[in-house]
Design a protein around this motif. Structure first.
Motif, short mmCIF file in Angstrom:
data_model
loop_
_atom_site.label_atom_id
_atom_site.label_comp_id
_atom_site.label_asym_id
_atom_site.label_seq_id
_atom_site.Cartn_x
_atom_site.Cartn_y
_atom_site.Cartn_z
N SER A 1 16.15 -7.17 6.91
CA SER A 1 15.36 -6.47 5.90
C SER A 1 15.67 -6.99 4.49
CB SER A 1 15.63 -4.96 5.96
OG SER A 1 17.00 -4.71 5.80
N CYS B 1 13.91 -10.24 4.03
CA CYS B 1 12.51 -9.99 3.71
C CYS B 1 12.36 -9.64 2.24
CB CYS B 1 11.96 -8.88 4.61
SG CYS B 1 10.31 -8.37 4.16
N ARG B 2 13.22 -8.76 1.77
CA ARG B 2 13.14 -8.32 0.37
C ARG B 2 13.43 -9.46 -0.60
NH1 ARG B 2 15.23 -2.06 -0.06
NH2 ARG B 2 13.89 -1.28 1.58
N VAL C 1 3.87 -0.39 4.61
CA VAL C 1 5.29 -0.56 4.95
C VAL C 1 5.79 -1.84 4.29
CG1 VAL C 1 6.96 -0.93 6.80
CG2 VAL C 1 5.10 0.68 7.14
N GLY C 2 4.98 -2.90 4.38
CA GLY C 2 5.36 -4.18 3.78
C GLY C 2 5.49 -4.08 2.27
N GLN D 1 5.89 -1.33 0.36
CA GLN D 1 6.91 -0.39 -0.12
C GLN D 1 8.33 -0.87 0.21
OE1 GLN D 1 6.20 3.64 1.14
NE2 GLN D 1 4.57 3.92 -0.35
N GLN D 2 8.49 -1.42 1.41
CA GLN D 2 9.84 -1.81 1.83
C GLN D 2 10.14 -3.27 1.48
OE1 GLN D 2 12.01 0.49 2.99
NE2 GLN D 2 10.34 1.88 2.47
N GLY D 3 9.26 -4.19 1.87
CA GLY D 3 9.51 -5.61 1.63
C GLY D 3 9.42 -5.98 0.16
N VAL E 1 9.33 -3.72 -2.24
CA VAL E 1 10.00 -2.65 -2.98
C VAL E 1 9.13 -2.11 -4.12
CG1 VAL E 1 12.26 -1.84 -3.74
CG2 VAL E 1 12.11 -3.98 -2.55
N LEU E 2 7.86 -1.88 -3.82
CA LEU E 2 6.95 -1.29 -4.80
C LEU E 2 6.82 0.20 -4.54
CD1 LEU E 2 4.15 -4.02 -4.74
CD2 LEU E 2 5.88 -3.68 -6.50
N THR F 1 4.53 -7.98 1.74
CA THR F 1 5.94 -8.01 1.30
C THR F 1 6.13 -8.95 0.12
OG1 THR F 1 6.62 -9.82 2.77
CG2 THR F 1 6.71 -7.60 3.70
#
Lengths: 338, 246
Positions: free
Chosen positions: B73, B76-77, B101-102, B104-106, B108-109, B154
């Motif tokens: 993860s 990815c970030r 999901v991509g 928000q998580q990848g 980080v928005l 992402t």
């Protein structure tokens, strides 16, 4: 149309229907359940109280297994620890009602180091290890003489209530904890973490490579579920004021929460609640038939697992496209901002 | 500084070698293809880069940062997006939620920005009209597009594409390669495993060939395909000539 123009009007809603429907329905239900002990017979209020305890536990088990793939068969560890934490604080002179949040907190704190042991294991090994944790907790608690040892201890702090008031207090304790747990779960599943949990439920590997911190999310869920089950244990101690290891750490708690979640539908907020209703209706109906009760429950669970793995709520949702507690994201409209 | 740098990368599953002392670098903005027979270790190499597969030996650097101990993860970030050979949609979520999901998580928005990035990825891949559809109901082509969209959401600097054209019709392959070319034109580095050689040749400007976990060729695509080493392990003369003629 440029991308910037189209995106400037992006409208993302959290529900396909007006939130007013959910809000009005919730207010009516909350009002009814809040005054129920004064308008329904005592025996029915008692059933409702046990129903709320099961809703708390099933909602927490669903978070664990339905969203995070952690099939815990030792969740009774935290039910028991919650009950005993309440007993501990009550012996120390605190009101058992005030001890409920502290018991939940204590279980959450205990759960944190436990995750570092359990998360090294996967699948069936994880499940068996949770059972080991539960039995270990029961054995340790059974050796503490201060808490009554193996024979148990009467929960102090409730003697100042008359029998009728005590019933009301017990009812309101279980109802308010159930309400907090369901609302808390709803808020959690609507959050960014909720989106991560839903993605983990569907495909953990893909969730991880899309940037989701899967292990952290799983740890948070385990701690939340431990705290929730701890609160259920606290309410249990208050509703049956004799706290005993064999009862509080009973495997039957996990069997019930598993049954209710599975019958109702894993991976949805509504599923465990529907499953708890089914459990109590069947329990009232079949309780008088002795062993048949187990046979029917077992057969129903097997049948649902084979023919309707998404549970009763999953079937209803697929057929009628309804959501009582919506947590999704819906792109409603998109207009050019010229 | 290269965007991605692999040095003496090796990996074994028991006695099976899937990566045998692999060395190569990717510069920012490159589009690089990977070919090789089944079992050559192509997907395992992607797993090693994205973090799904643990490295056995060697070093990987992404923008100068060591990746070996980095969680998938976090990779990815830091800018590594990937698709899977067999699409892995979040089936019970909507198409929009998949890309959310991509973003928000990848990427980080948060809030509206995450919604915009998720929807933008759907627009790029031609899925915006299906935003509210359950991902589990998509066709193979749509699932492949969704894989790409989720990885795009992402906001990667390096995009790993694993046989994204596999199983698609010629028309669908042409559409998909157009999308991938436009992504690359915006500066996203592409590393693309593919058996559909026509798709690769229309997109990449460099080709790697893997066989039995080893890198046997690295260079200009047509030169790599024409090399003796690649003929021997992978293509055969007839397929090669057809590809060169097209």
């Amino acid at each position: 149309m440029s991308t910037r123009e189209s995106l400037s009007s992006l409208d993302v809603r959290r529900s396909t229907h007006s939130p007013l429907i959910t809000l009005v329905g919730s207010v009516v239900l909350v009002s009814l359940f809040s005054v129920a002990p004064w308008i329904v017979p005592a025996w029915f209020a008692s059933i409702l109280m046990n129903f709320f305890i099961l809703v708390i536990m099933a909602t927490m088990w669903n978070l664990l297994a339905g969203y995070s793939g952690m099939v815990s068969i030792g969740q009774q560890a935290f039910v028991g620890l919650g009950a005993y934490a309440t007993l501990f604080f009550a012996i120390k002179g605190m009101s058992p009602l005030a001890a409920i949040p502290l018991a939940a907190l204590a279980c959450g704190v205990i759960a944190l180091p436990v995750t570092y042991l359990l998360f090294r294991l996967r699948g069936g090994y994880f499940s068996i290890a949770t059972w080991v944790v539960a039995d270990t907790a029961m054995i340790i608690i059974g050796t503490v003489a201060y808490l009554g040892g193996g024979t148990g201890h009467y929960l102090p702090g409730l003697s100042n209530f008359d029998p009728v008031s005590l019933t009301h207090v017990q009812y309101l304790a279980s109802w308010s904890v159930a309400l907090v747990v369901v609302i808390g779960t709803y808020v959690l599943l609507r959050s960014r973490l909720g989106l991560v949990l839903a993605s983990m439920r569907d495909n953990e590997v893909a969730a991880r490579s899309a940037g989701a911190h899967v292990t952290s999310a799983r740890r948070i869920v385990f701690i939340v579920a431990a705290a929730g089950c701890g609160a259920a244990g606290a309410v249990l101690a208050i509703s049956q004021p004799f706290v005993q290891p064999g009862n509080e750490f009973s495997m039957s708690w996990t069997a019930e929460m598993l049954f209710a979640s599975m019958i109702g539908g894993l991976g949805t907020i509504e599923g465990p609640i529907i499953g708890s209703v089914v459990y109590f209706v069947l329990f009232q109906w079949l309780g008088q038939y002795g062993a048949w009760y187990f046979i029917v429950f077992g057969s129903l669970a097997v049948g649902i697992a084979i023919w309707q793995p998404r549970g009763l709520w999953g079937a209803l949702r697929d057929r009628f496209h309804v959501e009582l507690l919506p947590v999704g994201h819906w792109v409603r409209e998109r207009r050019s901002a010229k | 500084m290269p965007l991605l740098q692999l040095e003496h990368v090796s990996k074994k599953f028991g006695q099976v070698v899937v990566a045998d002392d692999i060395n190569f670098e990717l510069e920012e903005g490159e589009a690089v293809g990977i070919v090789g027979p089944n079992g050559a270790g192509k997907t395992s190499l992607f797993g090693i880069i994205s973090g799904d597969v643990r490295l056995y030996g060697g070093q990987i650097h992404f923008v100068g940062q060591a990746l070996e101990r980095m969680h998938p993860s976090v990779r990815c970030r830091s800018g590594i997006g990937r698709t899977y050979q067999v699409p892995r949609p979040f089936e019970n979520m909507t198409v929009f939620e998949n890309t959310l999901v991509g973003s928000q998580q990848g990427a980080v928005l948060r809030g509206r920005k995450s919604h915009e990035a998720a929807f933008s990825a759907l627009e790029r891949t031609g899925l915006s009209s299906l935003a509210n559809r359950a991902a589990g109901s998509l066709t193979l082509m749509q699932r492949k597009r969704l894989e790409l969209a989720r990885a795009l959401a992402t906001q990667p600097r390096l995009l790993l594409l694993d046989e994204i054209a596999g199983g698609l019709t010629d028309l669908e392959v042409t559409e998909l390669t157009g999308i991938i070319r436009s992504i690359n034109a915006e500066g996203v580095t592409i590393l693309w495993i593919e058996h559909v050689v026509r798709a690769l040749l229309s997109t990449v400007d460099r080709l790697l060939c893997l066989a039995s976990g080893a890198l046997v060729a690295d260079g200009e695509p047509r030169a790599v395909l024409a090399s003796e080493a690649v003929r021997r392990v992978y293509l055969g003369d007839r397929i090669l000539n057809e590809a060169m003629d097209s």
